[in-house]
Design a protein around this motif. Structure first.
Motif, PDB file in Angstrom:
ATOM      1  N   SER A  95       0.834  -1.207   0.000  1.00 51.83           N
ATOM      2  CA  SER A  95       0.000   0.000   0.000  1.00 51.83           C
ATOM      3  C   SER A  95       0.859   1.244   0.000  1.00 51.83           C
ATOM      4  O   SER A  95       0.534   2.225  -0.664  1.00 51.83           O
ATOM      5  CB  SER A  95      -0.899   0.072   1.228  1.00 51.83           C
ATOM      6  OG  SER A  95      -1.246  -1.182   1.657  1.00 51.83           O
ATOM      7  N   ARG A 127       4.462   5.039  -6.452  1.00 50.02           N
ATOM      8  CA  ARG A 127       4.563   4.027  -7.484  1.00 50.02           C
ATOM      9  C   ARG A 127       5.647   4.296  -8.507  1.00 50.02           C
ATOM     10  O   ARG A 127       6.529   3.489  -8.712  1.00 50.02           O
ATOM     11  CB  ARG A 127       3.230   3.860  -8.200  1.00 50.02           C
ATOM     12  CG  ARG A 127       3.246   2.687  -9.159  1.00 50.02           C
ATOM     13  CD  ARG A 127       1.867   2.277  -9.556  1.00 50.02           C
ATOM     14  NE  ARG A 127       1.052   1.963  -8.400  1.00 50.02           N
ATOM     15  CZ  ARG A 127      -0.229   1.639  -8.483  1.00 50.02           C
ATOM     16  NH1 ARG A 127      -0.815   1.605  -9.635  1.00 50.02           N
ATOM     17  NH2 ARG A 127      -0.927   1.378  -7.402  1.00 50.02           N
ATOM     18  N   THR A 177       8.304   9.591 -12.093  1.00 45.60           N
ATOM     19  CA  THR A 177       7.274  10.632 -12.000  1.00 45.60           C
ATOM     20  C   THR A 177       7.461  11.424 -10.710  1.00 45.60           C
ATOM     21  O   THR A 177       7.297  12.638 -10.685  1.00 45.60           O
ATOM     22  CB  THR A 177       5.859  10.014 -12.000  1.00 45.60           C
ATOM     23  OG1 THR A 177       5.803   8.968 -12.943  1.00 45.60           O
ATOM     24  CG2 THR A 177       4.814  11.051 -12.297  1.00 45.60           C
ATOM     25  N   THR A 194       7.559  15.385 -10.712  1.00 52.50           N
ATOM     26  CA  THR A 194       6.345  16.143 -10.425  1.00 52.50           C
ATOM     27  C   THR A 194       6.058  16.423  -8.963  1.00 52.50           C
ATOM     28  O   THR A 194       5.309  17.335  -8.663  1.00 52.50           O
ATOM     29  CB  THR A 194       5.109  15.424 -10.996  1.00 52.50           C
ATOM     30  OG1 THR A 194       4.977  14.168 -10.328  1.00 52.50           O
ATOM     31  CG2 THR A 194       5.227  15.196 -12.486  1.00 52.50           C
ATOM     32  N   CYS A 251       1.804  17.901  -6.050  1.00 49.33           N
ATOM     33  CA  CYS A 251       2.537  17.779  -7.313  1.00 49.33           C
ATOM     34  C   CYS A 251       2.386  19.047  -8.138  1.00 49.33           C
ATOM     35  O   CYS A 251       1.571  19.912  -7.850  1.00 49.33           O
ATOM     36  CB  CYS A 251       1.990  16.605  -8.117  1.00 49.33           C
ATOM     37  SG  CYS A 251       1.949  15.080  -7.190  1.00 49.33           S
ATOM     38  N   HIS A 296       1.490  21.401 -11.374  1.00 49.65           N
ATOM     39  CA  HIS A 296       0.251  21.614 -12.127  1.00 49.65           C
ATOM     40  C   HIS A 296      -0.972  21.526 -11.242  1.00 49.65           C
ATOM     41  O   HIS A 296      -2.055  21.190 -11.700  1.00 49.65           O
ATOM     42  CB  HIS A 296       0.105  20.607 -13.292  1.00 49.65           C
ATOM     43  CG  HIS A 296       1.294  20.564 -14.193  1.00 49.65           C
ATOM     44  ND1 HIS A 296       1.721  21.644 -14.922  1.00 49.65           N
ATOM     45  CD2 HIS A 296       2.144  19.564 -14.467  1.00 49.65           C
ATOM     46  CE1 HIS A 296       2.799  21.308 -15.599  1.00 49.65           C
ATOM     47  NE2 HIS A 296       3.082  20.054 -15.345  1.00 49.65           N
ATOM     48  N   GLY A 297      -0.796  21.819  -9.977  1.00 47.81           N
ATOM     49  CA  GLY A 297      -1.952  21.871  -9.092  1.00 47.81           C
ATOM     50  C   GLY A 297      -2.590  20.527  -8.806  1.00 47.81           C
ATOM     51  O   GLY A 297      -3.747  20.464  -8.398  1.00 47.81           O
ATOM     52  N   LEU A 298      -1.849  19.437  -9.000  1.00 45.21           N
ATOM     53  CA  LEU A 298      -2.411  18.113  -8.732  1.00 45.21           C
ATOM     54  C   LEU A 298      -2.074  17.692  -7.306  1.00 45.21           C
ATOM     55  O   LEU A 298      -0.937  17.803  -6.866  1.00 45.21           O
ATOM     56  CB  LEU A 298      -1.837  17.102  -9.743  1.00 45.21           C
ATOM     57  CG  LEU A 298      -2.127  15.618  -9.526  1.00 45.21           C
ATOM     58  CD1 LEU A 298      -3.609  15.336  -9.505  1.00 45.21           C
ATOM     59  CD2 LEU A 298      -1.464  14.795 -10.626  1.00 45.21           C
ATOM     60  N   LEU A 299      -3.072  17.222  -6.589  1.00 43.78           N
ATOM     61  CA  LEU A 299      -2.876  16.789  -5.212  1.00 43.78           C
ATOM     62  C   LEU A 299      -3.277  15.329  -5.102  1.00 43.78           C
ATOM     63  O   LEU A 299      -4.391  14.959  -5.461  1.00 43.78           O
ATOM     64  CB  LEU A 299      -3.786  17.624  -4.305  1.00 43.78           C
ATOM     65  CG  LEU A 299      -3.545  17.518  -2.816  1.00 43.78           C
ATOM     66  CD1 LEU A 299      -2.289  18.276  -2.452  1.00 43.78           C
ATOM     67  CD2 LEU A 299      -4.734  18.096  -2.060  1.00 43.78           C
ATOM     68  N   LYS A 300      -2.340  14.501  -4.621  1.00 42.72           N
ATOM     69  CA  LYS A 300      -2.667  13.079  -4.487  1.00 42.72           C
ATOM     70  C   LYS A 300      -2.739  12.760  -2.994  1.00 42.72           C
ATOM     71  O   LYS A 300      -1.774  12.975  -2.268  1.00 42.72           O
ATOM     72  CB  LYS A 300      -1.570  12.220  -5.122  1.00 42.72           C
ATOM     73  CG  LYS A 300      -1.393  12.458  -6.607  1.00 42.72           C
ATOM     74  CD  LYS A 300      -0.314  11.530  -7.149  1.00 42.72           C
ATOM     75  CE  LYS A 300       0.078  11.923  -8.552  1.00 42.72           C
ATOM     76  NZ  LYS A 300       1.197  11.128  -9.058  1.00 42.72           N
ATOM     77  N   THR A 301      -3.850  12.255  -2.561  1.00 46.82           N
ATOM     78  CA  THR A 301      -4.015  11.922  -1.148  1.00 46.82           C
ATOM     79  C   THR A 301      -4.246  10.435  -1.011  1.00 46.82           C
ATOM     80  O   THR A 301      -5.130   9.876  -1.659  1.00 46.82           O
ATOM     81  CB  THR A 301      -5.240  12.668  -0.563  1.00 46.82           C
ATOM     82  OG1 THR A 301      -5.155  14.027  -0.905  1.00 46.82           O
ATOM     83  CG2 THR A 301      -5.294  12.510   0.944  1.00 46.82           C
ATOM     84  N   HIS A 302      -3.443   9.792  -0.164  1.00 53.58           N
ATOM     85  CA  HIS A 302      -3.630   8.368   0.082  1.00 53.58           C
ATOM     86  C   HIS A 302      -3.889   8.171   1.561  1.00 53.58           C
ATOM     87  O   HIS A 302      -3.045   8.519   2.386  1.00 53.58           O
ATOM     88  CB  HIS A 302      -2.379   7.573  -0.319  1.00 53.58           C
ATOM     89  CG  HIS A 302      -2.130   7.555  -1.796  1.00 53.58           C
ATOM     90  ND1 HIS A 302      -2.435   6.473  -2.595  1.00 53.58           N
ATOM     91  CD2 HIS A 302      -1.624   8.487  -2.620  1.00 53.58           C
ATOM     92  CE1 HIS A 302      -2.111   6.758  -3.848  1.00 53.58           C
ATOM     93  NE2 HIS A 302      -1.621   7.964  -3.892  1.00 53.58           N
ATOM     94  N   ASN A 303      -5.044   7.641   1.889  1.00 52.70           N
ATOM     95  CA  ASN A 303      -5.362   7.352   3.275  1.00 52.70           C
ATOM     96  C   ASN A 303      -5.196   5.855   3.485  1.00 52.70           C
ATOM     97  O   ASN A 303      -6.001   5.068   3.009  1.00 52.70           O
ATOM     98  CB  ASN A 303      -6.814   7.745   3.580  1.00 52.70           C
ATOM     99  CG  ASN A 303      -7.022   9.238   3.463  1.00 52.70           C
ATOM    100  OD1 ASN A 303      -6.272  10.010   4.030  1.00 52.70           O
ATOM    101  ND2 ASN A 303      -8.020   9.660   2.712  1.00 52.70           N
ATOM    102  N   LEU A 304      -4.145   5.496   4.201  1.00 59.05           N
ATOM    103  CA  LEU A 304      -3.859   4.069   4.367  1.00 59.05           C
ATOM    104  C   LEU A 304      -4.228   3.625   5.769  1.00 59.05           C
ATOM    105  O   LEU A 304      -3.909   4.292   6.750  1.00 59.05           O
ATOM    106  CB  LEU A 304      -2.371   3.795   4.135  1.00 59.05           C
ATOM    107  CG  LEU A 304      -1.809   4.288   2.804  1.00 59.05           C
ATOM    108  CD1 LEU A 304      -0.328   4.003   2.732  1.00 59.05           C
ATOM    109  CD2 LEU A 304      -2.517   3.615   1.638  1.00 59.05           C
TER     110      LEU A 304
END
Lengths: 389, 279
Positions: A77, A83, A87, A91, A112, A114-122
């Motif tokens: 996870s 991953r 990248t 980024t 990241c 370009h205004g990209l937000l990655k949220t991972h709730n583990l």
């Protein structure tokens, strides 16, 4: 816990996670005063790795002091958060790691471009403390080399190779693949490399030892070391004593502790389940080791005395922590577990489980840590009976 | 050249004749919608539309305008048939799909009408292959009744950033949830997998966001298995428009440039997953 990793350190963190995934399936996370510890151990407890990221590694590191929080989660996870390493590099600007105790969630937020937000709730589980006891400073042999040297050495061995044997003398180190005694001579291929001391940044061989350990787990560290360019330090002691490989810099420390086979070939061949007393130890050490082992067994309060199975075959020195268990069976590369693979005899299993606690606890009578250890080991009884690889 | 001279006289028999100097301009775009064996071909004077459907919940259409073809002759208002798309693609790539510059497979596609097979003449390097593929009665493509007037939210994104998100999507999640809103989080893709949930948020101010027109906050879930094939279209495209209507139906439109730089479109329509109530 709330911490922020920025810039290139995100990739370093990701690489550490990926290299821990080569050891075990679970990632143990423990925010400590001295930094964030990420650990992993393999199912047979024969390989352990820990990365400690100092507070300075982070652009912000705040933990609730005195909390003693630790958890574990499936390492896959966490790998999915990081991953694609290429990248990541291009980024990701920063990574926030937040702990939500109420929801039992560890949140990784990647900010990241370009205004990209990655949220991972583990989701995680509470876990027992995972800490290997080893004292690399007391080791007889210490080496340090650029990762390239080790990578170039390891590349000569096929990926399927399990174990390598490293032998050292004053001026040289030999690395060769380990071939089981039972293997047919005609089918076995032996590869041996010799490295001169001047290829190392530091080469101090006080004891001419030869240790055998699992190569696969070492590769995980090498990938990390090579990408970060950090020199790798190697600590070797007698067979049976784990080999420790470290990478250090001012803000992080990574330690890979790999169990080694304890016996020399003649002993291994004859060692079998339940036949501890029957196993012929190396002739020169026979009497001493027998006595030593017995005395050691009597000393430690943990082990109920190996009397029902006889004292384990010899270890070469009085270092109780690492020696004893390793000597038990011929697949003794695992410090604690080793017998699991060969033995089905329950009687034999018990002492080994206790021995594992020696590896991970201290030899002294029950401390708080120790009180949990035997429990852990007994819990894990079933899974430890699985074959390693 | 050998193809056109050969069939000059036969042309009157065909209700549809389409020529392409580079068959890849057709085969590449068809690959973006090949998740089922059968496709419905609909041809009008505007060009060719190829439709593939899945479980009455998903529809993919590839549009190849008449202008893309070197010749596009249609003798009826509407020509439609159903054909095995996998077989068609195999035939279009019969010369092995070489990417040597300057070498391409020329295609002449002919159809005589109802009950006749689709005839393909393929030529490369002087070698001609004739393929005849049986056609079937065309099924009526589903009308998702998706019209612009009912569109509540629309964004147009550069495909590059969406490709990254789609390649990382947690496949253990059964659904892909899409949230579109005039306020935070603006445009969010969410998955709920074994390890936990993950959200990919695109800010409306992002330089990847070419158009942002959201009138109300909507959250809809779609089956991941249905949307997964759209990744192929995404991979080919340079821009994608994402629209949802008042029923939560999803429309994904991909702008694809072919080998010659001409523009074609691929669109996907998907029904929302009914089990989940919107919040």
């Amino acid at each position: 816990m709330h911490c922020i990793v920025t810039g290139g350190n995100v990739k370093v963190l990701a690489k550490a996670v990926h290299s821990l995934s080569r050891i075990g399936d679970e990632l143990y996370v423990e925010p400590q005063e001295d930094g964030l510890a990420l650990r992993s151990v393999n199912s047979s407890r024969s390989a352990y790795a820990c990365f400690l990221f100092a507070p300075l590694f982070f652009s912000r590191y705040s933990i609730t002091s005195g909390d003693n929080f630790r958890c574990k989660m499936a390492i896959k996870s966490v790998q999915s958060v990081f991953r694609s390493l290429t990248t990541l590099e291009k980024t990701v600007e920063k990574c926030h790691i937040d702990l939500d105790k109420q929801k039992d969630r560890l949140t990784f937020t990647l900010h990241c471009k370009h205004g990209l937000l990655k949220t991972h709730n583990l989701s995680f589980q509470d876990s027992e403390s995972l800490q290997a006891v080893f004292d690399k400073d007391s080791y007889a042999n210490v080496f340090r080399a650029q990762p390239r040297l080790l990578v170039d050495t390891v590349v000569h061995f096929p990926p399927s190779l399990d174990e390598v044997t490293v032998s050292v003398s004053d001026e040289r180190m030999w690395v060769r693949n380990h071939v089981e005694e039972e293997a047919e001579a005609s089918k076995a291929m032996l590869t041996e490399l010799c490295l001169a001391s001047d290829e190392f940044d530091h080469f101090a061989a006080q004891a001419h030892n030869s240790v055998t350990f699992c190569l696969k787990e070492l590769r995980g560290l090498l990938v990390f070391a090579e990408s970060t360019g950090l020199p790798v330090s190697m600590y070797l002691d007698e067979p049976g004593s784990p080999v420790v490989l470290s990478v250090t810099d001012s803000v992080l420390e990574g330690n890979f502790v790999l169990a080694t086979l304890s016996d020399d070939p003649s002993l291994r061949k004859n060692s079998s389940k339940g036949a501890h007393t029957a196993a012929p130890p190396p002739p020169d050490d026979f009497m001493n080791d027998d006595m030593d082992s017995y005395l050691i067994a009597m000393d430690t309060s943990i082990a109920p005395g190996p009397s029902n199975t006889g004292p384990p075959p010899p270890s070469l020195s009085g270092d109780t922590r690492s020696k004893r268990p390793a000597a038990v069976s011929h697949k003794a590369r695992i410090l604690i577990e080793e017998a699991e693979e060969e033995e089905t005899d329950d009687l034999d299993r018990l002492p080994n489980k206790k021995f594992r606690s020696l590896f991970f606890g201290s030899v002294l009578p029950p401390s708080s840590q120790l009180s949990t250890q035997p429990m852990t080991s007994q819990e894990v009884l079933a899974s430890d009976s699985e074959e390693e690889n | 050249m050998p193809l056109s001279t050969q069939s000059q006289g036969d042309d009157e028999q065909y209700v549809l004749v389409a020529n392409l100097d580079n068959a890849r301009n057709l085969s590449n775009i068809l690959k973006a919608i090949t998740f089922k064996d059968h496709a419905i071909f609909t041809a009008t004077t505007n060009g060719l539309k190829v439709t593939v459907e899945d479980s009455k919940c998903l529809q993919a259409n590839a549009f190849i305008q008449a202008e893309i073809f070197q010749e596009f002759t249609i003798r009826e208002d509407l020509v439609a048939f159903q054909i095995n798309l996998t077989v068609l693609l195999d035939c279009l790539n019969i010369f092995g799909g070489t990417t040597t510059p300057g070498v391409s497979t020329a295609l002449r596609m002919c159809y005589r009408g109802y009950g006749y097979p689709l005839t393909l003449f393929l030529e490369e390097g002087g070698v001609v292959t004739v393929c005849k593929i049986n056609t079937q009665e065309p099924e009526e493509p589903i009308d998702f009744e998706f019209c612009s007037t009912n569109v509540t939210n629309k964004v147009i994104l550069q495909s590059e950033s969406l490709k990254e998100a789609f390649s990382e999507l947690d496949m253990t999640s059964e659904v892909l949830q899409i949230t579109m809103s005039p306020s935070q989080p603006y445009f969010r893709l969410s998955t709920f997998g074994n390890a936990g949930n993950a959200h990919y948020d695109y800010s409306k101010d992002s330089d990847m966001m070419e158009l942002f027109k959201c009138t109300e906050t909507q959250t809809n879930r779609y089956k991941m298995s249905l949307l997964k094939p759209s990744t192929k279209a995404l991979a080919l495209s340079c821009k994608v428009s994402v629209r949802t209507d008042n029923r939560g139906f999803l429309s994904l439109q991909y702008l694809v440039r072919n080998d010659d730089g001409q523009i074609c479109f691929v669109e996907y329509y998907c029904c929302p997953d009914e089990e989940v109530e919107e919040n």
